[in-house]
Design an enzyme around this catalytic site. Structure first.
Site, PDB file in Angstrom:
ATOM      1  N   GLY A 178     -66.806  75.899 -16.649  1.00 38.13           N
ATOM      2  CA  GLY A 178     -66.706  77.080 -17.527  1.00 38.13           C
ATOM      3  C   GLY A 178     -65.256  77.380 -17.849  1.00 38.13           C
ATOM      4  O   GLY A 178     -64.906  77.706 -18.991  1.00 38.13           O
ATOM      5  N   ARG A 206     -63.530  67.939  -7.319  1.00 43.27           N
ATOM      6  CA  ARG A 206     -62.354  67.243  -7.846  1.00 43.27           C
ATOM      7  C   ARG A 206     -62.099  67.688  -9.287  1.00 43.27           C
ATOM      8  O   ARG A 206     -63.015  67.681 -10.110  1.00 43.27           O
ATOM      9  CB  ARG A 206     -62.612  65.736  -7.786  1.00 43.27           C
ATOM     10  CG  ARG A 206     -61.404  64.907  -8.102  1.00 43.27           C
ATOM     11  CD  ARG A 206     -61.635  63.472  -7.718  1.00 43.27           C
ATOM     12  NE  ARG A 206     -61.725  63.271  -6.282  1.00 43.27           N
ATOM     13  CZ  ARG A 206     -62.365  62.255  -5.697  1.00 43.27           C
ATOM     14  NH1 ARG A 206     -62.989  61.355  -6.430  1.00 43.27           N
ATOM     15  NH2 ARG A 206     -62.395  62.143  -4.382  1.00 43.27           N
ATOM     16  N   SER A 250     -49.948  55.844   2.315  1.00 40.65           N
ATOM     17  CA  SER A 250     -50.731  54.866   1.540  1.00 40.65           C
ATOM     18  C   SER A 250     -50.265  54.783   0.087  1.00 40.65           C
ATOM     19  O   SER A 250     -50.482  53.785  -0.594  1.00 40.65           O
ATOM     20  CB  SER A 250     -52.207  55.281   1.545  1.00 40.65           C
ATOM     21  OG  SER A 250     -52.362  56.584   1.006  1.00 40.65           O
ATOM     22  N   HIS A 267     -54.285  69.314  -2.798  1.00 46.78           N
ATOM     23  CA  HIS A 267     -55.523  69.774  -2.156  1.00 46.78           C
ATOM     24  C   HIS A 267     -55.469  71.262  -1.840  1.00 46.78           C
ATOM     25  O   HIS A 267     -54.460  71.751  -1.319  1.00 46.78           O
ATOM     26  CB  HIS A 267     -55.747  69.044  -0.820  1.00 46.78           C
ATOM     27  CG  HIS A 267     -56.045  67.584  -0.957  1.00 46.78           C
ATOM     28  ND1 HIS A 267     -56.428  66.791   0.092  1.00 46.78           N
ATOM     29  CD2 HIS A 267     -56.029  66.758  -2.038  1.00 46.78           C
ATOM     30  CE1 HIS A 267     -56.633  65.551  -0.322  1.00 46.78           C
ATOM     31  NE2 HIS A 267     -56.378  65.504  -1.618  1.00 46.78           N
ATOM     32  N   GLU A 300     -63.131  71.679  -0.123  1.00 45.28           N
ATOM     33  CA  GLU A 300     -61.836  71.110  -0.511  1.00 45.28           C
ATOM     34  C   GLU A 300     -61.824  70.861  -2.018  1.00 45.28           C
ATOM     35  O   GLU A 300     -62.728  70.207  -2.545  1.00 45.28           O
ATOM     36  CB  GLU A 300     -61.595  69.793   0.228  1.00 45.28           C
ATOM     37  CG  GLU A 300     -60.252  69.165  -0.124  1.00 45.28           C
ATOM     38  CD  GLU A 300     -60.010  67.871   0.618  1.00 45.28           C
ATOM     39  OE1 GLU A 300     -59.235  67.866   1.575  1.00 45.28           O
ATOM     40  OE2 GLU A 300     -60.624  66.845   0.226  1.00 45.28           O
ATOM     41  N   ASN A 326     -56.172  59.506 -10.036  1.00 45.25           N
ATOM     42  CA  ASN A 326     -57.595  59.323  -9.745  1.00 45.25           C
ATOM     43  C   ASN A 326     -57.973  57.839  -9.800  1.00 45.25           C
ATOM     44  O   ASN A 326     -58.710  57.348  -8.950  1.00 45.25           O
ATOM     45  CB  ASN A 326     -58.418  60.133 -10.756  1.00 45.25           C
ATOM     46  CG  ASN A 326     -59.864  60.252 -10.356  1.00 45.25           C
ATOM     47  OD1 ASN A 326     -60.160  60.586  -9.198  1.00 45.25           O
ATOM     48  ND2 ASN A 326     -60.771  59.977 -11.259  1.00 45.25           N
ATOM     49  N   ALA A 371     -56.612  56.293  -6.610  1.00 38.44           N
ATOM     50  CA  ALA A 371     -57.335  56.722  -5.408  1.00 38.44           C
ATOM     51  C   ALA A 371     -58.740  56.106  -5.343  1.00 38.44           C
ATOM     52  O   ALA A 371     -59.205  55.728  -4.270  1.00 38.44           O
ATOM     53  CB  ALA A 371     -57.425  58.247  -5.362  1.00 38.44           C
ATOM     54  N   GLU A 378     -58.245  52.443  -4.351  1.00 38.64           N
ATOM     55  CA  GLU A 378     -57.814  52.330  -2.951  1.00 38.64           C
ATOM     56  C   GLU A 378     -58.972  52.667  -2.013  1.00 38.64           C
ATOM     57  O   GLU A 378     -59.155  52.044  -0.973  1.00 38.64           O
ATOM     58  CB  GLU A 378     -56.622  53.259  -2.709  1.00 38.64           C
ATOM     59  CG  GLU A 378     -55.847  52.936  -1.448  1.00 38.64           C
ATOM     60  CD  GLU A 378     -56.164  53.862  -0.305  1.00 38.64           C
ATOM     61  OE1 GLU A 378     -55.528  53.731   0.738  1.00 38.64           O
ATOM     62  OE2 GLU A 378     -57.064  54.712  -0.426  1.00 38.64           O
TER      63      GLU A 378
END
Ligand code: 0O2
Length: 202
Positions: A23, A75, A112, A118, A137, A146, A149, A152
């Site tokens: 929204g 996310r 990494s 977060h 989270e 993204n 990640a 990975e």
């Protein structure tokens, strides 16, 4: 452990937060020509992943809800790095949840190569008998972060967390390349947005 009733408020939280943030994306689109939110996804952590995390971190089953913050995970994916901080600022101003922790893995990337912002929040879910506060989270990252990640994460799964050194190094280089891409795109952000505005008008 009776998982279904235990996970029900987390499922509810994920669904509610997805609706709310989608929204917000629509509102941004109406208010200005550029939305800092590209897309929003969410998931409840699968039971085997919860058990795996509890095992590796020596978390007793009774403490899972207190010590695993990402049973409910949201996310938010953005086009530009700046957008991430716009979203963080917007989320800090909301009063439908409380932020309990912020982790900036963008200015301080993980070993990494992982980058993302977060927020751990405490979100109230209205159950029939009570108001239950659940932890969730919110991960906020760019499309490039993204992409990295996701790849990975797949390799971590493939190698059961023991990624070979040469692949690890390549991933670290790829993370830097992704960040460089974000930096370069930021420098031509206004031109890109102008082009996108013109495209939308057609
Ligand atoms: P999944 O499968 O995505 O659910 P901490 O005690 O704070 O160091 P914690 O509580 O795990 O550790 O929090 P952290 O480090 O903020 O990470 C939580 C989530 O962020 C992870 O959940 C991943 O989704 C993501 N994440 C963190 N580090 C990495 C990384 O190096 N690579 C990738 N791809 N993702 C990462 P899970 O439960 O690990 O995994």
């Amino acid at each position: 452990m009776n998982w279904e009733p235990m996970l029900a408020p987390y499922k509810q939280a994920v669904e509610e937060l997805k609706v709310k943030l989608k929204g917000t994306r629509t509102q941004f689109e109406h208010q200005s020509s550029h939305s800092p939110i590209e897309f929003v996804t969410g998931r409840v952590k699968p039971i085997p992943s919860i058990l795996e995390k509890a095992k590796t971190r020596n978390i007793p089953l009774d403490n899972i809800e207190k010590e695993i913050y990402d049973i409910a995970g949201i996310r938010v994916v953005c086009q530009f790095v700046d957008d991430i901080y716009t979203i963080v600022k917007m989320l800090r101003g909301r009063n439908d949840f409380t932020i309990v922790e912020e982790k900036d893995y963008i200015t301080r990337k993980k070993e990494s190569g992982y980058r993302s912002y977060h927020l751990i929040i405490e979100y109230p879910v209205e159950m029939i008998q009570e108001k239950k506060l659940v932890l969730a989270e919110i991960q906020i990252r760019t499309l490039a972060m993204n992409f990295w990640a996701t790849n990975e994460h797949s390799l971590n799964y493939k190698y059961a967390g023991e990624i070979p050194v040469e692949v690890k190094e390549r991933l670290q280089r790829a993370a830097e390349a992704a960040f460089k891409l974000d930096e370069e795109m930021s420098k031509i952000k206004h031109e890109i947005q102008e082009a996108q505005r013109a495209f939308r008008r057609k």
